[in-house]
Scaffold this motif. Structure first.
Motif, PDB file in Angstrom:
ATOM      1  N   LEU A  98      54.833  30.513  35.598  1.00 10.48           N
ATOM      2  CA  LEU A  98      54.684  30.100  36.999  1.00 10.48           C
ATOM      3  C   LEU A  98      55.286  28.720  37.159  1.00 10.48           C
ATOM      4  O   LEU A  98      54.983  27.822  36.362  1.00 10.48           O
ATOM      5  CB  LEU A  98      53.202  29.952  37.340  1.00 10.48           C
ATOM      6  CG  LEU A  98      52.404  31.139  37.858  1.00 10.48           C
ATOM      7  CD1 LEU A  98      50.971  30.684  38.113  1.00 10.48           C
ATOM      8  CD2 LEU A  98      53.018  31.703  39.132  1.00 10.48           C
ATOM      9  N   LYS A 114      56.382  25.676  40.202  1.00  4.56           N
ATOM     10  CA  LYS A 114      56.531  25.213  41.589  1.00  4.56           C
ATOM     11  C   LYS A 114      57.746  24.313  41.662  1.00  4.56           C
ATOM     12  O   LYS A 114      57.816  23.293  40.958  1.00  4.56           O
ATOM     13  CB  LYS A 114      55.299  24.398  42.001  1.00  4.56           C
ATOM     14  CG  LYS A 114      54.076  25.248  42.133  1.00  4.56           C
ATOM     15  CD  LYS A 114      52.871  24.478  42.615  1.00  4.56           C
ATOM     16  CE  LYS A 114      51.695  25.432  42.629  1.00  4.56           C
ATOM     17  NZ  LYS A 114      50.455  24.838  43.090  1.00  4.56           N
ATOM     18  N   PHE A 149      49.425  28.499  45.755  1.00  8.53           N
ATOM     19  CA  PHE A 149      48.861  29.734  45.206  1.00  8.53           C
ATOM     20  C   PHE A 149      47.546  29.921  45.938  1.00  8.53           C
ATOM     21  O   PHE A 149      46.595  29.173  45.730  1.00  8.53           O
ATOM     22  CB  PHE A 149      48.652  29.616  43.695  1.00  8.53           C
ATOM     23  CG  PHE A 149      48.672  30.948  42.997  1.00  8.53           C
ATOM     24  CD1 PHE A 149      47.806  31.947  43.369  1.00  8.53           C
ATOM     25  CD2 PHE A 149      49.559  31.196  41.961  1.00  8.53           C
ATOM     26  CE1 PHE A 149      47.823  33.186  42.741  1.00  8.53           C
ATOM     27  CE2 PHE A 149      49.599  32.426  41.320  1.00  8.53           C
ATOM     28  CZ  PHE A 149      48.719  33.421  41.719  1.00  8.53           C
ATOM     29  N   HIS A 180      41.737  32.587  45.401  1.00  7.12           N
ATOM     30  CA  HIS A 180      41.396  33.978  45.082  1.00  7.12           C
ATOM     31  C   HIS A 180      40.466  34.024  43.881  1.00  7.12           C
ATOM     32  O   HIS A 180      40.232  33.008  43.226  1.00  7.12           O
ATOM     33  CB  HIS A 180      42.674  34.767  44.757  1.00  7.12           C
ATOM     34  CG  HIS A 180      43.377  34.259  43.511  1.00  7.12           C
ATOM     35  ND1 HIS A 180      44.188  33.140  43.528  1.00  7.12           N
ATOM     36  CD2 HIS A 180      43.361  34.688  42.235  1.00  7.12           C
ATOM     37  CE1 HIS A 180      44.656  32.916  42.297  1.00  7.12           C
ATOM     38  NE2 HIS A 180      44.154  33.838  41.496  1.00  7.12           N
ATOM     39  N   THR A 203      41.507  33.387  31.124  1.00  2.39           N
ATOM     40  CA  THR A 203      42.910  33.154  31.499  1.00  2.39           C
ATOM     41  C   THR A 203      43.293  31.721  31.161  1.00  2.39           C
ATOM     42  O   THR A 203      42.695  30.773  31.676  1.00  2.39           O
ATOM     43  CB  THR A 203      43.118  33.443  32.997  1.00  2.39           C
ATOM     44  OG1 THR A 203      42.767  34.799  33.241  1.00  2.39           O
ATOM     45  CG2 THR A 203      44.570  33.208  33.400  1.00  2.39           C
ATOM     46  N   SER A 220      45.904  28.583  31.105  1.00  4.21           N
ATOM     47  CA  SER A 220      47.063  28.031  31.811  1.00  4.21           C
ATOM     48  C   SER A 220      47.532  26.795  31.054  1.00  4.21           C
ATOM     49  O   SER A 220      46.914  25.728  31.132  1.00  4.21           O
ATOM     50  CB  SER A 220      46.683  27.603  33.230  1.00  4.21           C
ATOM     51  OG  SER A 220      46.236  28.700  33.963  1.00  4.21           O
ATOM     52  N   HIS A 268      40.114  29.802  32.718  1.00  3.45           N
ATOM     53  CA  HIS A 268      39.172  30.212  33.758  1.00  3.45           C
ATOM     54  C   HIS A 268      38.801  31.674  33.590  1.00  3.45           C
ATOM     55  O   HIS A 268      39.514  32.437  32.931  1.00  3.45           O
ATOM     56  CB  HIS A 268      39.718  29.913  35.162  1.00  3.45           C
ATOM     57  CG  HIS A 268      40.947  30.672  35.545  1.00  3.45           C
ATOM     58  ND1 HIS A 268      42.228  30.186  35.397  1.00  3.45           N
ATOM     59  CD2 HIS A 268      41.091  31.896  36.105  1.00  3.45           C
ATOM     60  CE1 HIS A 268      43.098  31.072  35.842  1.00  3.45           C
ATOM     61  NE2 HIS A 268      42.437  32.121  36.269  1.00  3.45           N
ATOM     62  N   HIS A 299      39.691  30.185  42.757  1.00  6.49           N
ATOM     63  CA  HIS A 299      40.662  29.165  42.359  1.00  6.49           C
ATOM     64  C   HIS A 299      42.009  29.421  43.026  1.00  6.49           C
ATOM     65  O   HIS A 299      42.241  30.493  43.595  1.00  6.49           O
ATOM     66  CB  HIS A 299      40.824  29.136  40.827  1.00  6.49           C
ATOM     67  CG  HIS A 299      41.447  30.387  40.289  1.00  6.49           C
ATOM     68  ND1 HIS A 299      40.762  31.571  40.169  1.00  6.49           N
ATOM     69  CD2 HIS A 299      42.713  30.655  39.877  1.00  6.49           C
ATOM     70  CE1 HIS A 299      41.561  32.509  39.696  1.00  6.49           C
ATOM     71  NE2 HIS A 299      42.759  31.985  39.512  1.00  6.49           N
ATOM     72  N   SER A 315      45.920  26.915  44.036  1.00  4.65           N
ATOM     73  CA  SER A 315      46.536  25.591  43.916  1.00  4.65           C
ATOM     74  C   SER A 315      47.331  25.298  45.175  1.00  4.65           C
ATOM     75  O   SER A 315      47.802  26.208  45.861  1.00  4.65           O
ATOM     76  CB  SER A 315      47.427  25.508  42.662  1.00  4.65           C
ATOM     77  OG  SER A 315      48.447  26.467  42.732  1.00  4.65           O
ATOM     78  N   ARG A 327      56.241  21.644  38.772  1.00  5.35           N
ATOM     79  CA  ARG A 327      55.019  21.947  38.004  1.00  5.35           C
ATOM     80  C   ARG A 327      55.256  23.279  37.296  1.00  5.35           C
ATOM     81  O   ARG A 327      55.539  24.294  37.940  1.00  5.35           O
ATOM     82  CB  ARG A 327      53.797  22.073  38.905  1.00  5.35           C
ATOM     83  CG  ARG A 327      52.576  22.455  38.090  1.00  5.35           C
ATOM     84  CD  ARG A 327      51.341  22.808  38.867  1.00  5.35           C
ATOM     85  NE  ARG A 327      50.448  23.519  37.984  1.00  5.35           N
ATOM     86  CZ  ARG A 327      49.712  24.562  38.320  1.00  5.35           C
ATOM     87  NH1 ARG A 327      49.701  25.001  39.558  1.00  5.35           N
ATOM     88  NH2 ARG A 327      48.958  25.161  37.433  1.00  5.35           N
ATOM     89  N   VAL A 381      50.889  31.091  31.777  1.00  2.00           N
ATOM     90  CA  VAL A 381      49.576  31.741  31.889  1.00  2.00           C
ATOM     91  C   VAL A 381      49.488  32.914  30.908  1.00  2.00           C
ATOM     92  O   VAL A 381      50.397  33.748  30.866  1.00  2.00           O
ATOM     93  CB  VAL A 381      49.382  32.271  33.337  1.00  2.00           C
ATOM     94  CG1 VAL A 381      48.082  33.060  33.464  1.00  2.00           C
ATOM     95  CG2 VAL A 381      49.438  31.136  34.349  1.00  2.00           C
TER      96      VAL A 381
HETATM   97  O1  LIG Z   1      48.168  27.735  38.281  1.00  2.19           O
HETATM   98  C1  LIG Z   1      48.116  28.076  39.476  1.00  2.19           C
HETATM   99  O2  LIG Z   1      48.660  27.453  40.359  1.00  2.19           O
HETATM  100  C2  LIG Z   1      47.329  29.302  39.853  1.00  2.19           C
HETATM  101  C3  LIG Z   1      47.306  30.303  38.748  1.00  2.19           C
HETATM  102  C4  LIG Z   1      46.303  31.372  38.964  1.00  2.19           C
HETATM  103  O3  LIG Z   1      45.777  31.559  40.013  1.00  2.19           O
HETATM  104  C5  LIG Z   1      45.925  32.220  37.840  1.00  2.19           C
HETATM  105  O4  LIG Z   1      46.490  32.074  36.750  1.00  2.19           O
HETATM  106  O5  LIG Z   1      45.035  33.068  38.006  1.00  2.19           O
END
Ligand SMILES: O=C(O)CCC(=O)C(=O)O
Length: 283
Positions: free
Chosen positions: A127, A129, A138, A141, A157, A159, A230, A236, A238, A247, A251
């Motif tokens: 991912l 940005k 993001f 959700h 999960t 990151s 998480h 969560h 972003s 950024r 993941v």
């Molecule tokens: O890192 C993010 O900006 C969101 C990532 C996310 O929502 C996820 O990995 O479930």
């Protein structure tokens, strides 16, 4: 509960492929739905990942279909207009990436977090940005809202920050403790009205929930080489990227081996190219 803050370097916790987490962190993951671990990968290890990440995020891997998309905009958006670049399942497309150093260390940590079953990698994604993209958001959700119903929902999960991640460039944000809510909140496709019954994902993969006035959002900035973990129920997402730097986040999600088998039996691999009837298998 008291939040575990771990300002000290995590370097002393690494021993080969083992990164030792504490009982307090394990408890926080269960109770609040997230933890932050510092200095998990070394700079030399990060350098082994960077070229692959950039290869995918710059759209250089052919044949990905919807697995290369923008998570903030509809499918079909031209690459030059992407803001929140998403490359799903990189090691499916490039087997050289299988069992890479992040896979090995995250598997070790997942094993420490999950003692009642066997955790395996379910899916992964790159991912990124783009700089100065205020709407590279993001949407908030719960991960479970994206996935088909399975008996066991356990998930961790990871990151991993490839660039320092902070408030300015849109780091992860979360509502601690929302993972303990009895009901999953309802999710709808981004852009659909609040009473939309359909879970059609044909135009865009992105789902959103309504936030509650009582939600307390915290921000989870991390340095390159550090990571957040998480669970599947924490609320969560972003914000956009207001900084003039990227950024970048790698993941990797772990679930119980039996959950993964159930998902695959439904034809669900976390690829956006999966042919899944969402109206039948959703929560
Ligand atoms: O890192 C993010 O900006 C969101 C990532 C996310 O929502 C996820 O990995 O479930």
């Amino acid at each position: 509960m008291k939040r575990v803050t771990n300002p000290d370097s995590g370097k002393h916790r690494r021993n080969g492929l083992n990164y030792l987490i504490t009982p307090e962190e394990i408890e926080q993951f269960h109770e609040l739905g997230y933890i932050v671990l510092n200095d998990v990968l070394t700079e030399a290890e990060m350098i082994s990942i960077d070229p692959w990440f950039d290869h995918f995020v710059m759209g250089k891997e052919p044949g990905m279909g919807r697995d290369f998309c923008d998570m903030s905009q509809p499918y079909g958006t031209p690459f030059e207009d992407f803001k929140l670049v998403n490359a799903m399942l990189p090691s499916k497309y490039r087997p050289e990436l299988q069992n890479n150093i992040f896979h090995q260390i995250s598997q070790n940590i997942a094993n420490q977090l999950y003692r009642t079953g066997k955790a395996a990698m379910d899916y992964e994604q790159f991912l990124a940005k783009k700089p100065s993209k205020a709407d590279a958001e993001f949407a908030m959700h719960q991960d479970l809202g994206y996935w088909p119903k399975t008996e066991n929902t356990w998930t961790a999960t990871f990151s991993l920050a490839l660039t320092d991640s902070d408030l300015e460039n849109g780091c992860l944000q979360a509502v601690p403790g929302s993972n303990k809510e009895a009901q999953l909140r309802s999710h709808r496709p981004k852009g659909a009205s609040a009473d939309a019954a359909s879970v059609n994902r044909d135009e865009s993969h992105t789902l959103v929930i309504d936030m509650k006035p009582t939600d307390e959002i915290i921000y989870l900035p991390v340095k390159r080489g550090s990571l957040t973990i998480h669970d599947e129920r924490i609320v969560h997402g972003s914000a956009g990227n207001m900084a003039d730097n990227w950024r970048k986040t790698y993941v990797v999600a772990y679930r119980d081996v039996n959950t993964i088998a159930q998902e695959r039996a439904m034809g669900f691999t976390h690829s956006h190219n999966d042919d899944v009837n969402w109206d039948e298998i959703v929560h």
